[in-house]
Design a protein around this motif. Structure first.
Motif, PDB file in Angstrom:
ATOM      1  N   GLY A 182       0.785  -1.140  -0.001  1.00 51.52           N
ATOM      2  CA  GLY A 182       0.187  -0.117   0.035  1.00 51.52           C
ATOM      3  C   GLY A 182       0.861   1.142   0.022  1.00 51.52           C
ATOM      4  O   GLY A 182       0.503   2.317  -0.556  1.00 51.52           O
ATOM      5  N   ALA A 183       1.949   1.135   0.957  1.00 55.85           N
ATOM      6  CA  ALA A 183       2.891   2.370   0.829  1.00 55.85           C
ATOM      7  C   ALA A 183       3.590   2.634  -0.362  1.00 55.85           C
ATOM      8  O   ALA A 183       3.965   3.584  -0.477  1.00 55.85           O
ATOM      9  CB  ALA A 183       3.949   2.168   2.148  1.00 55.85           C
ATOM     10  N   GLU A 184       3.641   1.627  -1.406  1.00 58.48           N
ATOM     11  CA  GLU A 184       4.419   1.850  -2.578  1.00 58.48           C
ATOM     12  C   GLU A 184       3.359   2.754  -3.692  1.00 58.48           C
ATOM     13  O   GLU A 184       3.984   3.068  -4.719  1.00 58.48           O
ATOM     14  CB  GLU A 184       4.520   0.509  -3.085  1.00 58.48           C
ATOM     15  N   LEU A 185       2.159   2.977  -3.147  1.00 63.05           N
ATOM     16  CA  LEU A 185       1.287   3.888  -4.034  1.00 63.05           C
ATOM     17  C   LEU A 185       2.071   5.209  -4.371  1.00 63.05           C
ATOM     18  O   LEU A 185       2.393   5.626  -3.586  1.00 63.05           O
ATOM     19  CB  LEU A 185      -0.053   3.968  -3.623  1.00 63.05           C
ATOM     20  N   ASP A 186       1.905   5.578  -5.748  1.00 66.59           N
ATOM     21  CA  ASP A 186       2.487   7.021  -6.059  1.00 66.59           C
ATOM     22  C   ASP A 186       1.168   7.777  -5.956  1.00 66.59           C
ATOM     23  O   ASP A 186       0.686   7.893  -7.041  1.00 66.59           O
ATOM     24  CB  ASP A 186       3.327   6.926  -7.086  1.00 66.59           C
ATOM     25  N   PRO A 187       1.168   8.853  -4.773  1.00 63.00           N
ATOM     26  CA  PRO A 187      -0.293   9.488  -4.706  1.00 63.00           C
ATOM     27  C   PRO A 187      -0.218  10.596  -5.981  1.00 63.00           C
ATOM     28  O   PRO A 187      -1.459  10.637  -6.350  1.00 63.00           O
ATOM     29  CB  PRO A 187      -0.022  10.186  -3.404  1.00 63.00           C
ATOM     30  N   ASP A 188       0.810  10.907  -6.218  1.00 60.05           N
ATOM     31  CA  ASP A 188       0.934  11.882  -7.579  1.00 60.05           C
ATOM     32  C   ASP A 188       0.338  11.461  -8.640  1.00 60.05           C
ATOM     33  O   ASP A 188      -0.288  12.211  -9.438  1.00 60.05           O
ATOM     34  CB  ASP A 188       2.269  12.519  -7.703  1.00 60.05           C
ATOM     35  N   VAL A 189       0.753  10.435  -9.100  1.00 62.59           N
ATOM     36  CA  VAL A 189       0.381   9.638 -10.232  1.00 62.59           C
ATOM     37  C   VAL A 189      -1.155   9.605 -10.163  1.00 62.59           C
ATOM     38  O   VAL A 189      -2.041   9.354 -11.373  1.00 62.59           O
ATOM     39  CB  VAL A 189       1.062   8.049 -10.638  1.00 62.59           C
ATOM     40  N   PHE A 190      -1.565   8.844  -9.223  1.00 59.02           N
ATOM     41  CA  PHE A 190      -3.015   8.442  -9.002  1.00 59.02           C
ATOM     42  C   PHE A 190      -3.822   9.793  -8.851  1.00 59.02           C
ATOM     43  O   PHE A 190      -4.978   9.753  -9.573  1.00 59.02           O
ATOM     44  CB  PHE A 190      -3.292   7.752  -7.687  1.00 59.02           C
ATOM     45  N   ARG A 191      -3.328  11.081  -8.647  1.00 54.68           N
ATOM     46  CA  ARG A 191      -4.076  12.206  -8.668  1.00 54.68           C
ATOM     47  C   ARG A 191      -4.448  12.509 -10.111  1.00 54.68           C
ATOM     48  O   ARG A 191      -5.345  12.970 -10.825  1.00 54.68           O
ATOM     49  CB  ARG A 191      -3.637  13.476  -7.855  1.00 54.68           C
ATOM     50  N   VAL A 192      -3.246  12.320 -10.826  1.00 60.23           N
ATOM     51  CA  VAL A 192      -3.368  12.773 -12.239  1.00 60.23           C
ATOM     52  C   VAL A 192      -4.136  11.933 -13.012  1.00 60.23           C
ATOM     53  O   VAL A 192      -4.978  12.146 -14.047  1.00 60.23           O
ATOM     54  CB  VAL A 192      -1.804  12.749 -13.036  1.00 60.23           C
ATOM     55  N   LYS A 193      -4.072  10.632 -12.845  1.00 64.07           N
ATOM     56  CA  LYS A 193      -4.623   9.608 -13.641  1.00 64.07           C
ATOM     57  C   LYS A 193      -5.880   8.811 -12.867  1.00 64.07           C
ATOM     58  O   LYS A 193      -6.077   7.880 -13.108  1.00 64.07           O
ATOM     59  CB  LYS A 193      -3.602   8.506 -14.079  1.00 64.07           C
ATOM     60  N   TRP A 194      -6.552   9.388 -11.973  1.00 61.35           N
ATOM     61  CA  TRP A 194      -7.477   8.904 -11.149  1.00 61.35           C
ATOM     62  C   TRP A 194      -8.559   8.320 -11.907  1.00 61.35           C
ATOM     63  O   TRP A 194      -8.997   7.465 -11.505  1.00 61.35           O
ATOM     64  CB  TRP A 194      -7.812   9.852 -10.228  1.00 61.35           C
ATOM     65  N   LYS A 195      -9.041   8.966 -13.027  1.00 62.84           N
ATOM     66  CA  LYS A 195     -10.298   8.475 -13.619  1.00 62.84           C
ATOM     67  C   LYS A 195      -9.989   7.273 -14.150  1.00 62.84           C
ATOM     68  O   LYS A 195     -10.764   6.209 -14.284  1.00 62.84           O
ATOM     69  CB  LYS A 195     -10.539   9.639 -14.743  1.00 62.84           C
ATOM     70  N   GLU A 196      -8.882   7.254 -15.107  1.00 58.48           N
ATOM     71  CA  GLU A 196      -8.455   6.042 -15.837  1.00 58.48           C
ATOM     72  C   GLU A 196      -8.295   4.834 -14.884  1.00 58.48           C
ATOM     73  O   GLU A 196      -8.682   3.775 -15.109  1.00 58.48           O
ATOM     74  CB  GLU A 196      -7.192   6.334 -16.588  1.00 58.48           C
ATOM     75  N   SER A 197      -7.472   5.104 -13.861  1.00 61.22           N
ATOM     76  CA  SER A 197      -6.914   4.052 -12.889  1.00 61.22           C
ATOM     77  C   SER A 197      -8.298   3.467 -12.313  1.00 61.22           C
ATOM     78  O   SER A 197      -8.388   2.208 -11.882  1.00 61.22           O
ATOM     79  CB  SER A 197      -6.030   4.950 -11.842  1.00 61.22           C
ATOM     80  N   LEU A 198      -9.244   4.617 -11.694  1.00 64.45           N
ATOM     81  CA  LEU A 198     -10.465   3.933 -11.198  1.00 64.45           C
ATOM     82  C   LEU A 198     -11.298   3.130 -11.881  1.00 64.45           C
ATOM     83  O   LEU A 198     -11.740   1.861 -11.642  1.00 64.45           O
ATOM     84  CB  LEU A 198     -11.458   5.255 -10.780  1.00 64.45           C
ATOM     85  N   VAL A 199     -11.359   3.641 -13.246  1.00 67.65           N
ATOM     86  CA  VAL A 199     -12.172   2.577 -14.248  1.00 67.65           C
ATOM     87  C   VAL A 199     -11.528   1.552 -14.498  1.00 67.65           C
ATOM     88  O   VAL A 199     -12.270   0.237 -14.433  1.00 67.65           O
ATOM     89  CB  VAL A 199     -12.605   3.566 -15.696  1.00 67.65           C
TER      90      VAL A 199
END
Lengths: 140, 405
Positions: free
Chosen positions: B76-93
Motif C-alpha cells: 500500500g505504501a508503494e502507491l504513488d499519490p501524485d500519479v494517482f491524482r493525475v490519472k485517477w479517472k483511468e486508474s479507477l475505471v
C-alpha cells in the motif's frame, strides 16, 4: 579503420579482457570508445515493489561502481570512455545498441558471469557474434 | 519436531535454498519460496511425517502472519499519490473493471463449472481478481514504461484492483455484527488521524537508533489487525489501507522503507511464502489438472472481458490495450494471501487451496510471457539509444557516464 568501438562490459573476467582490448584499440586508432552494461537481473514475478526496488538499487550500485572503474581505467590510458547502462536481455540490448549506435567494432569477452549457464544453454558470445551488425572481437 | 531452534533452522535453511534458486533462475524470492515450501513439505512430509515441518505451529503462524501484514502495508505504501491524482479517472475505471470482472467470472466458474460451494466460489473470485502490482512494476521498470504516462496509469490501476481485492476479502466473509460496526468506525477514525499524526510524530521523535518508526507502524498494524480478526475480518485489510494512506509521507521515507524491507524480507516473508507453499498438495494438483485449467481461463477470459473495453475507452490502440489487459491479469501476493485466508478459515479445503495457489502462480508467469512476446507496445517505450555521432576528436580527459536506466 574502426572509429566507433563498443565494449560489452558486465565486470566479468572476460569483459575485463574485452575492456583492456577496447582501450588499447581506441588509443591506437583514435577511436571513440563506449561500454554497454546490461542490467538483466531484475527479479521476475516479485511479491512486492519493495523487492524489485531493492534489487534495482543493488544492481545500480554494482554497475555505477563498475562503470566508474572502467572510466578510470580508460582515463589512465588517455582514452575517453562513455559508459551506458541499460536494462533488458543481454544479447538483444548489445546487438541493438551496436546497430543503432552505428558502431563499427564490438568487443566482447569469451565468458560472462555464468559459465554453467552458457555451457548448457549456449554462449552469449556466440549469439552476439551471430547477430551483430559489425565485426566482433572476442577477447580471452 | 519439538525443538523450536532446530525447526527454525530448517525454515531458515529452506529460505536460503529458495534465495539461491531465485538468484540462479532469476525469479523472485517469493515465488521460489512458495515452490520450495511445496516441495519441502512433499518430501519431508513423506519421509518424516506431515506435521514435521510445523507449518501450523503457533510461532510459525505468527511470523508468517506478520510477514503478510507488513508485506501488505509495504504494498500500500508503494502507491504513488501524485500519479494517482493525475490519472485517477483511468486508474479507477480500469482498476475496478480489473477487480470486478474476474471476481464475478472466477466465482461463477468455480460455482457452476467446478461445483464448488458458495463460500469457496466467492473466495476463488477474490483470489483470482488480483493484479500483481509488483509483477507489473518489474516489467515496467525493465522496459522503461515506468516513466511513461501509459505505465504510470497501469500501475495506479493495479492499486485500485488490489484495494478492491482487499476490501472484498475483509468484508465478504465478515459476519456483519456489532463487532463489524466497531471495526469499521475505528478504522474510519484511525484512517483519518494517522496521515496527520504519523509524519509529525516521526519528525518529532524519529530518526533514532531505537527504531521508533518501525515500532509505531507495527503497533498500528498489529492493533488494527487484532481488531479486524476480532470482528471476523482480515488483518491485511487495515494494513493495506494504512499503507496507502501513509504512502505520501512514510512511503517517501526511503531509509525507513529500506529498514522495514530488511525486517520483512530477511525474516518475515520467507516464513509466509514457504508456509503458503507447504499447504499446496502436489497429489491434489496431479489428480485434477483440469481444475487449474478452468480457473486459469476463468481469470484470463474475465480479465479480458472487463479490462480490455475499459482500457479501450481511454483511447488506447488495440495492441496497447491488449498489453495493458495482460499485465492487469497477473497476480501473486494478494492471490496467495486470499487463498491462505480461505484455507485458514475453513472456507476452502486443501485441494481447492492447492489449485488456487497454482492458478495464482500461473497467472504471474503466463500473461507476462505472452504480453512481452506478442503485444509489447514498443512504440511507447522511451527512446534510450544514443544517436550515432559523427567521428570526433578524442579528448584526453576522463569520460562521462550516459545512463539510461
Amino acid at each position: 579503420m574502426f572509429r566507433r568501438i563498443l565494449v560489452a562490459y558486465d565486470g566479468s573476467e572476460g569483459a575485463r579482457a574485452a575492456l583492456r582490448r577496447g582501450i588499447e584499440l581506441a588509443k591506437a586508432l583514435g577511436a571513440e570508445l563506449y561500454t554497454i552494461s546490461v542490467e538483466e537481473h531484475l527479479p521476475h514475478y516479485a511479491a512486492s515493489i519493495s523487492e524489485v526496488k531493492a534489487a534495482k538499487e543493488e544492481i545500480d550500485d554494482y554497475f555505477h561502481t563498475l562503470t566508474k572503474q572502467a572510466r578510470d581505467q580508460a582515463a589512465m590510458n588517455g582514452v575517453e570512455l562513455e559508459t551506458v547502462i541499460r536494462q533488458g536481455h543481454e544479447v538483444e540490448t548489445i546487438v541493438t545498441m551496436a546497430k543503432e549506435g552505428s558502431f563499427d567494432l564490438l568487443v566482447i569477452g569469451y565468458h560472462g558471469h555464468s559459465r554453467i549457464f552458457e555451457r548448457t544453454m549456449g554462449s552469449t558470445a556466440q549469439s552476439i557474434v551471430r547477430l551483430a551488425p559489425c565485426p566482433v572481437l572476442v577477447a580471452k | 519436531m519439538e525443538n523450536v531452534w532446530f525447526l527454525a533452522a530448517v525454515w531458515v535453511g529452506l529460505a536460503l535454498i529458495a534465495t539461491l534458486l531465485a538468484i540462479w533462475f532469476k525469479i523472485s524470492t517469493a515465488l521460489s519460496e512458495i515452490v520450495v515450501g511445496t516441495v519441502a513439505q512433499f518430501i519431508i512430509g513423506a519421509i518424516v511425517g506431515p506435521a514435521a515441518l510445523g507449518s501450523s505451529s503457533a510461532w510459525v503462524s505468527f511470523l508468517a502472519g506478520t510477514g503478510a501484514i507488513v508485506l501488505t502495508f509495504l504494498a500500500g505504501a508503494e502507491l504513488d499519490p501524485d500519479v494517482f491524482r493525475v490519472k485517477w479517472k483511468e486508474s479507477l475505471v480500469v482498476g475496478l473493471a480489473s477487480f470486478g470482472a474476474p471476481f464475478l467470472g472466477a466465482a461463477a466458474a468455480a460455482r457452476w463449472l467446478l461445483g464448488w460451494e458458495v463460500g469457496a466460489s466467492w473466495l476463488a473470485g477474490v483470489a483470482l481478481s488480483t493484479t500483481s502490482v509488483a509483477v507489473v512494476y518489474a516489467v515496467m521498470l525493465e522496459l522503461g514504461f515506468n516513466t511513461t504516462e501509459y505505465g504510470k496509469a497501469m500501475l495506479a490501476a493495479c492499486f485500485v484492483t488490489d484495494l478492491g481485492t482487499v476490501l472484498a476479502l475483509g468484508l465478504i466473509f465478515s459476519p456483519f455484527t456489532l463487532r463489524t460496526l466497531i471495526f469499521v468506525v475505528t478504522c474510519g477514525a484511525l484512517f483519518a488521524i494517522l496521515p496527520i499524526v504519523t509524519p509529525r510524530f516521526f519528525r518529532r521523535y524519529g530518526g533514532r537508533v531505537s527504531e521508533l518508526e518501525t515500532k509505531f507502524i507495527l503497533l498500528a498494524l498489529f492493533a488494527m489487525g487484532g481488531l479486524a480478526i476480532w470482528a471476523g475480518s482480515e488483518a491485511v485489510l487495515p494494513a493495506y489501507v494504512i499503507g496507502m494512506l501513509l504512502a505520501g509521507s512514510v512511503g517517501r521515507d526511503h531509509r525507513l522503507i529500506r529498514r522495514l524491507r530488511t525486517l520483512t524480507f530477511g525474516l518475515l516473508t520467507p516464513f509466509y511464502f514457504i508456509r503458503a507453499g507447504s499447504f499446496v498438495s502436489l497429489p491434489a494438483l496431479a489428480a485434477a489438472p483440469m481444475v487449474f485449467v478452468v480457473l486459469f481461463f476463468a481469470k484470463m477470459v474475465s480479465k479480458l472481458a472487463g479490462v480490455f473495453p475499459a482500457v479501450r475507452a481511454f483511447r488506447y490502440a488495440p495492441q496497447e490495450g491488449l498489453y495493458y489487459t495482460l499485465m492487469m491479469s497477473t497476480g501473486l501476493t494478494f492471490g496467495t494471501i486470499s487463498a491462505l485466508f480461505g484455507l485458514g478459515h475453513g472456507i476452502i479445503d486443501a485441494g481447492q487451496y492447492s489449485h488456487l495457489v497454482a492458478t495464482v502462480i500461473g497467472s504471474a508467469v503466463i500473461p507476462t510471457l505472452i504480453a512481452n512476446a506478442f503485444f509489447m507496445p514498443v512504440h511507447l517505450r522511451p527512446s534510450e539509444l544514443p544517436e550515432a555521432e559523427p567521428v570526433r576528436e578524442v579528448p584526453a580527459a576522463a569520460g562521462k557516464e550516459a545512463e539510461n536506466v
